[in-house]
Structure formats: C-alpha cells, structure tokens
Design a protein around this motif. Structure first.
Motif, short mmCIF file in Angstrom:
data_model
loop_
_atom_site.label_atom_id
_atom_site.label_comp_id
_atom_site.label_asym_id
_atom_site.label_seq_id
_atom_site.Cartn_x
_atom_site.Cartn_y
_atom_site.Cartn_z
N UNK A 1 -4.42 12.41 -4.53
CA UNK A 1 -4.62 12.44 -3.07
C UNK A 1 -3.26 12.33 -2.38
N UNK A 2 -2.51 13.43 -2.38
CA UNK A 2 -1.12 13.39 -1.91
C UNK A 2 -0.96 13.04 -0.44
N UNK A 3 -2.02 13.25 0.37
CA UNK A 3 -1.90 12.96 1.81
C UNK A 3 -2.23 11.50 2.15
N UNK A 4 -2.81 10.78 1.21
CA UNK A 4 -3.25 9.41 1.50
C UNK A 4 -2.12 8.42 1.24
N UNK A 5 -1.97 7.44 2.14
CA UNK A 5 -1.04 6.33 1.95
C UNK A 5 -1.85 5.11 1.48
N UNK A 6 -1.53 4.58 0.31
CA UNK A 6 -2.29 3.50 -0.31
C UNK A 6 -1.64 2.14 -0.03
N UNK A 7 -2.46 1.13 0.22
CA UNK A 7 -1.98 -0.25 0.20
C UNK A 7 -2.06 -0.74 -1.25
N UNK A 8 -1.43 -1.88 -1.52
CA UNK A 8 -1.51 -2.45 -2.87
C UNK A 8 -2.95 -2.77 -3.24
N UNK A 9 -3.71 -3.28 -2.28
CA UNK A 9 -5.12 -3.62 -2.53
C UNK A 9 -5.91 -2.37 -2.92
N UNK A 10 -5.64 -1.25 -2.25
CA UNK A 10 -6.36 -0.01 -2.56
C UNK A 10 -5.97 0.53 -3.93
N UNK A 11 -4.70 0.34 -4.30
CA UNK A 11 -4.27 0.79 -5.62
C UNK A 11 -4.91 -0.06 -6.72
N UNK A 12 -5.00 -1.36 -6.49
CA UNK A 12 -5.67 -2.25 -7.45
C UNK A 12 -7.11 -1.81 -7.67
N UNK B 1 -7.64 -6.49 -11.47
CA UNK B 1 -7.95 -7.69 -10.67
C UNK B 1 -6.79 -8.06 -9.75
N UNK B 2 -7.07 -8.96 -8.80
CA UNK B 2 -6.05 -9.40 -7.85
C UNK B 2 -4.87 -10.08 -8.54
N UNK B 3 -5.11 -10.63 -9.71
CA UNK B 3 -4.04 -11.32 -10.44
C UNK B 3 -2.93 -10.37 -10.90
N UNK B 4 -3.20 -9.06 -10.85
CA UNK B 4 -2.21 -8.08 -11.25
C UNK B 4 -1.39 -7.56 -10.07
N UNK B 5 -1.58 -8.15 -8.88
CA UNK B 5 -0.90 -7.65 -7.68
C UNK B 5 0.61 -7.60 -7.86
N UNK B 6 1.21 -8.68 -8.36
CA UNK B 6 2.66 -8.72 -8.51
C UNK B 6 3.15 -7.64 -9.45
N UNK B 7 2.41 -7.43 -10.54
CA UNK B 7 2.80 -6.39 -11.50
C UNK B 7 2.76 -5.01 -10.87
N UNK B 8 1.72 -4.73 -10.09
CA UNK B 8 1.59 -3.44 -9.43
C UNK B 8 2.70 -3.24 -8.40
N UNK B 9 3.06 -4.31 -7.68
CA UNK B 9 4.16 -4.20 -6.73
C UNK B 9 5.46 -3.83 -7.44
N UNK B 10 5.71 -4.47 -8.60
CA UNK B 10 6.91 -4.13 -9.37
C UNK B 10 6.85 -2.68 -9.86
N UNK B 11 5.65 -2.23 -10.27
CA UNK B 11 5.49 -0.85 -10.73
C UNK B 11 5.82 0.14 -9.63
N UNK B 12 5.40 -0.16 -8.41
CA UNK B 12 5.65 0.75 -7.30
C UNK B 12 7.14 0.82 -6.98
N UNK B 13 7.84 -0.32 -7.13
CA UNK B 13 9.29 -0.31 -6.94
C UNK B 13 9.95 0.58 -7.99
N UNK B 14 9.47 0.50 -9.23
CA UNK B 14 10.01 1.34 -10.32
C UNK B 14 9.81 2.82 -10.00
N UNK B 15 8.62 3.16 -9.49
CA UNK B 15 8.34 4.56 -9.15
C UNK B 15 9.20 5.03 -7.98
N UNK B 16 9.43 4.15 -7.01
CA UNK B 16 10.25 4.50 -5.86
C UNK B 16 11.71 4.72 -6.24
#
Length: 336
Positions: free
Chosen positions: A20-31, A37-52
């Motif tokens: 969905x290239x036009x959609x902007x996702x929040x971390x909650x939506x990506x989870x 689970x919510x406990x993986x929020x920090x890991x996903x945030x780090x993953x998004x930094x790696x992708x950026x």
C-alpha cells in the motif's frame, strides 16, 4: 536466532509498506498489520529506523514524536513509467483498435490497456487520449465484421483453468449441423487457426481420439469437479495432428507429400500466406516447385482454390488433382 527474527520482521514490515504505497502507517498500525504484540513496539521502531537508513528513500518518515508515520518513498510503484513513450503509445492505441479481431481475448486486451493507461502519469494519459482519437479514424476494417461473443473471454478463462487444474468441462455446444448438445468433455489443449480458437478434447475411453470444438460455438461452459489424468499418448497424438494438419480432419490420418507448381513471379504471394510449416519452395527453370507433407483436408483444398488465380497446379498426388477437377466441373456446371 535473534538476527533471523529481526530480518524476518523487517521484510514483513517492508512488504506491508510496498503493498500500500500511498498509505502512511503509524507504529500501532504496523504492529497490527504483521500481527505483533504491543511488547514489540520498541523493536519495530528500531526496524523502521534501519529501513529509513537504507539508500534511495526506501522508507520515509513524517511527523514527530507520537505522530510519526511511515510510508515507502518509491514513487515508481505508484505510477508506471514507460521508456520511448511516444512509440509505445502508438502501439497501445493500435492494440485498442484491433482488440476485437482476437476472439475470446478482446476483454483481456481492453482490461490490460485500461489498467496501463490509468497508471500512466496524467500528462501521458492525455497524450494517449489524443492519439486514440487521431488513430481511431484511420484504422479501417474491410469486409464483414465477425460476430463478437461478449462472454467469450469468460468462457476462455474457464477453459484455461480446467486445463491447468485437469478438470472435465461441462459444455452446451452448437454443432455445425445446428444441433445443441450438452455433455462433459476432457480438454487437452487450445489451437488457433485462421482467426478462430478451437478447444482440443479427447474421448474418455480412447487416448488417441482427439477432436476439436470451436470456442464461438460454445453456448455455455463450466468447470466440473471431475478430475482427469492426461494420458501421455494423447499429447503425442495432439502434437502430431497439429504438425501434419489433421486436427480438423475427421477421416483417418494419412500424411502425404504434396507437390505443387506456381509461376516464378508468384513467389511473394505463396510466401505471404503459407499453408503449413513443412512447406518448402524451390525455384526451377520455368516454375516454383512447392512441397509439403500434410493430410489432404478441406482446408488444403480451400487454400489451393484461393491460389487458383495465382496459377497453382497440383502435380501430386493424383487423387487430389481429381478432387479439384470434380469441384471445378461442379462450378462450371452451376455457372456455365
């Protein structure tokens, strides 16, 4: 193990953004999208930094703090870019104009061209529309129009699926004699000849009994739940019948060497509409010598009659000469 889990998670996140290239996702939506689970929020945030941090704006971030959103920065996934657009544009327009000369595939061509057109940048869409208006008035169809079956595309799709899944077809079919027959058929292939699409089938109790039906005579068709196992002998027979041109002949197969002559100046006419892949042309002192190995069928006789004004003469076989003489006498009697 932790690295493997991280890599899998990053790939999943990237796939969600690319889908969905036009959609902007929040971390909650990506989870939620990759079922974490919510406990993986920090890991996903780090993953998004790696992708950026990857080159080429693969992933970009908007906003600050809790309002951050992420999306792919690859615009090429949003709009289709074509090299040499001016040349490709003319081919698109011509394809649209002649789509209906392909029985059963016109809908597919129209849908494909439409999707391509809608995914072009706005400027190129406008160019395409202008070109269509211009070219449309310059494409002419000589003679009568073939009757187009609006459901042909859907029927062909059903047949292709049955071929792939090895399921029998249930057909309601109009024969050449005008009868309507319903029954199951075992499809084994598709053949195209002179603008027509034929479905090659085989009889249930005889792997060598291959026959054809015309797509445009199928009134309705459905794929059944009855599976079939294709006999290897059937494939060999079908390929042989295509090769020797006996696929449309209800008589026993009898491949013969056909020897014809044409005036030397008619070579272009013969090569423009060849009858069979086995056809060979040799120039003699006075004539062109044309040979081929095929069954003597109605289609061969029609091809020879077509070339009558081009000076064709049948040298062998003798029985073909007699059959053409009989046709000529009948014509002479009718119009003489």
């Amino acid at each position: 193990m932790a690295d493997i889990q991280k890599n899998e998670r990053i790939i999943q996140l990237l796939m969600e953004l690319l889908k969905r290239p036009k959609k902007a996702f929040t971390i909650a939506e990506l989870l939620q999208a990759i079922d974490l689970p919510e406990t993986e929020r920090r890991n996903v945030q780090r993953d998004m930094v790696s992708l950026m941090n990857l080159p080429g704006d693969l992933v970009v971030c908007y906003g600050h703090g809790t309002r951050k959103t992420y999306r792919t920065g690859l615009n090429v996934l949003d709009k289709l870019t074509l090299p040499n657009f001016e040349d490709v544009m003319l081919q698109f327009v011509f394809l649209q104009n002649i789509a209906n000369i392909y029985p059963g595939t016109a809908d597919l061509i129209e849908e494909l061209v439409d999707k391509i057109q809608r995914n072009l940048p706005r400027l190129e869409q406008d160019k395409l529309k202008d070109a269509y208006k211009d070219i449309h008035s310059r494409v002419f169809f000589v003679g009568g129009y073939r009757k187009i079956d609006d459901a042909a595309g859907e029927k062909l799709h059903t047949i292709l699926l049955a071929l792939r899944n090895r399921h029998e077809l249930s057909t309601l079919y109009k024969t050449s004699g005008g009868e309507t027959k319903k029954g199951n058929r075992i499809p084994v292939g598709i053949a195209m000849f002179q603008g027509e699409i034929y479905i090659a089938c085989v009889r249930r109790n005889d792997p060598r009994a291959v026959y054809t039906i015309k797509l445009n005579r199928i009134i309705s068709v459905e794929s059944t739940k009855v599976p079939f196992v294709e006999n290897p002998e059937t494939r060999i027979v079908l390929e042989s019948m295509v090769k020797d041109f006996s696929l449309f002949n209800k008589q026993d197969n009898c491949v013969e060497r056909i020897h014809l002559t044409f005036p030397l100046g008619k070579r272009d006419f013969v090569e423009e509409i060849p009858f069979h892949s086995s056809m060979r042309i040799r120039e003699g002192k006075e004539f062109l010598h044309v040979t081929m190995h095929v069954n003597v069928t109605l289609q061969l006789k029609q091809w020879l009659l077509f070339h009558t004004e081009n000076g064709v003469t049948v040298v062998k076989p003798e029985h073909l000469r007699k059959e053409l003489l009989k046709i000529g006498l009948e014509i002479a009697e009718k119009y003489g």
